[in-house]
Every structure is written in C-alpha cells, then in structure tokens.
Design an enzyme around this catalytic site. Structure first.
Site, PDB file in Angstrom:
ATOM      1  N   ILE A   8       0.876  -1.165   0.000  1.00 35.18           N
ATOM      2  CA  ILE A   8       0.000   0.000   0.000  1.00 35.18           C
ATOM      3  C   ILE A   8       0.914   1.216   0.000  1.00 35.18           C
ATOM      4  O   ILE A   8       1.850   1.294   0.805  1.00 35.18           O
ATOM      5  CB  ILE A   8      -0.935  -0.018   1.228  1.00 35.18           C
ATOM      6  CG1 ILE A   8      -1.872  -1.235   1.132  1.00 35.18           C
ATOM      7  CG2 ILE A   8      -1.736   1.266   1.334  1.00 35.18           C
ATOM      8  CD1 ILE A   8      -2.701  -1.482   2.357  1.00 35.18           C
ATOM      9  N   ASN A  10       0.901   4.226   1.027  1.00 37.72           N
ATOM     10  CA  ASN A  10       1.127   5.079   2.192  1.00 37.72           C
ATOM     11  C   ASN A  10       1.660   4.317   3.408  1.00 37.72           C
ATOM     12  O   ASN A  10       1.804   4.889   4.483  1.00 37.72           O
ATOM     13  CB  ASN A  10      -0.134   5.861   2.556  1.00 37.72           C
ATOM     14  CG  ASN A  10      -1.269   4.969   2.995  1.00 37.72           C
ATOM     15  OD1 ASN A  10      -1.245   3.766   2.786  1.00 37.72           O
ATOM     16  ND2 ASN A  10      -2.292   5.561   3.586  1.00 37.72           N
ATOM     17  N   CYS A  11       1.990   3.048   3.266  1.00 38.65           N
ATOM     18  CA  CYS A  11       2.532   2.231   4.350  1.00 38.65           C
ATOM     19  C   CYS A  11       4.007   2.588   4.574  1.00 38.65           C
ATOM     20  O   CYS A  11       4.798   2.586   3.624  1.00 38.65           O
ATOM     21  CB  CYS A  11       2.393   0.751   4.001  1.00 38.65           C
ATOM     22  SG  CYS A  11       3.264  -0.358   5.111  1.00 38.65           S
ATOM     23  N   ASP A  12       4.379   2.884   5.810  1.00 33.32           N
ATOM     24  CA  ASP A  12       5.751   3.264   6.111  1.00 33.32           C
ATOM     25  C   ASP A  12       6.757   2.174   5.752  1.00 33.32           C
ATOM     26  O   ASP A  12       7.837   2.457   5.240  1.00 33.32           O
ATOM     27  CB  ASP A  12       5.900   3.637   7.593  1.00 33.32           C
ATOM     28  CG  ASP A  12       5.224   4.958   7.926  1.00 33.32           C
ATOM     29  OD1 ASP A  12       5.005   5.769   7.000  1.00 33.32           O
ATOM     30  OD2 ASP A  12       4.923   5.180   9.115  1.00 33.32           O
ATOM     31  N   LYS A  15       7.221   2.129   2.069  1.00 32.52           N
ATOM     32  CA  LYS A  15       8.043   3.276   1.672  1.00 32.52           C
ATOM     33  C   LYS A  15       9.516   2.995   1.919  1.00 32.52           C
ATOM     34  O   LYS A  15      10.366   3.298   1.070  1.00 32.52           O
ATOM     35  CB  LYS A  15       7.619   4.532   2.437  1.00 32.52           C
ATOM     36  CG  LYS A  15       6.288   5.100   2.013  1.00 32.52           C
ATOM     37  CD  LYS A  15       5.932   6.292   2.882  1.00 32.52           C
ATOM     38  CE  LYS A  15       4.542   6.816   2.586  1.00 32.52           C
ATOM     39  NZ  LYS A  15       4.186   7.935   3.469  1.00 32.52           N
TER      40      LYS A  15
END
Length: 116
Positions: A8, A10-12, A15
């Site tokens: 996903i 926006n998942c840290d 990223k």
C-alpha cells in the site's frame, strides 16, 4: 529478475522498502493492493507459500478494529476472506522475485537476496 513489490503506497514499511530498492538500483514493479486490487488466486498462492498466519497482519489497525467475533477462530478460509475484503490486513510488503515469495522488509535480508 522481475520483481513485483505488493503493498500500500502510504505504508511506512513499503516506503522504506521502495526507498531501499531505489537506492540499491534494484528494478521492481510496484503493485498497490488497495488501488490496483488483488485477485483471490494470487492471494491463495501467497497463502500456500507462506501460510495465512504469516500474511495476516494481526498487529495492524485494520485487524484490531474488527469485532472480536471476527477475530476468534480464524482459519485459512476466514483469513483469506478478510484479506481480500480489506487488503490493509496483509502484512507488507509482499515480494515476488525469481519464483520466490516473501513478506516483510529487512535491509539485511534484502541485501543478501537482491543487492547486485
């Protein structure tokens, strides 16, 4: 090597994984399971390879918000239904590379597997 990183955007952790791959110059394709979808056959392949217990992110907010009745007595079938319905419940990232499937990010592990 054709690598596909599923997660996903926006998942840290996703990223961090993408940043690491970019810094190492490792080519990959990103597939956002929330925006681009996830078919049942692919998820079943991950379950077969890794086990549903390893894929289902019980520590995540999405899982924790479930009613207790849905959390109790989980089995492979129920977990698959949950993950297909709410892909945020899948531990991330899932990586398919050279016929191998893995889940999660560890720079040390990835250095051994993917760094040139």
């Amino acid at each position: 090597m054709t690598m596909i990183l599923y997660g996903i955007s926006n998942c840290d952790t996703v990223k961090k994984a993408r940043r690491w791959l970019d810094e190492q110059g490792v080519a990959y394709r990103f597939h956002d399971v929330r925006k681009d979808g996830l078919d049942a056959a692919r998820l079943q392949g991950w379950i077969d390879a890794l086990g549903w217990e390893k894929l289902l992110n019980k520590a995540g907010t999405t899982f924790r918000k479930l009613p207790d009745a849905e959390k109790e007595g989980l089995d492979a079938t129920a977990a698959k239904v949950l993950m297909l319905g709410q892909p945020a419940m899948i531990r991330r990232p899932v990586v398919e590379a050279d016929g191998d499937i893995s889940v999660g990010f560890s720079a040390d592990d990835w250095r051994a597997r993917f760094a040139a």
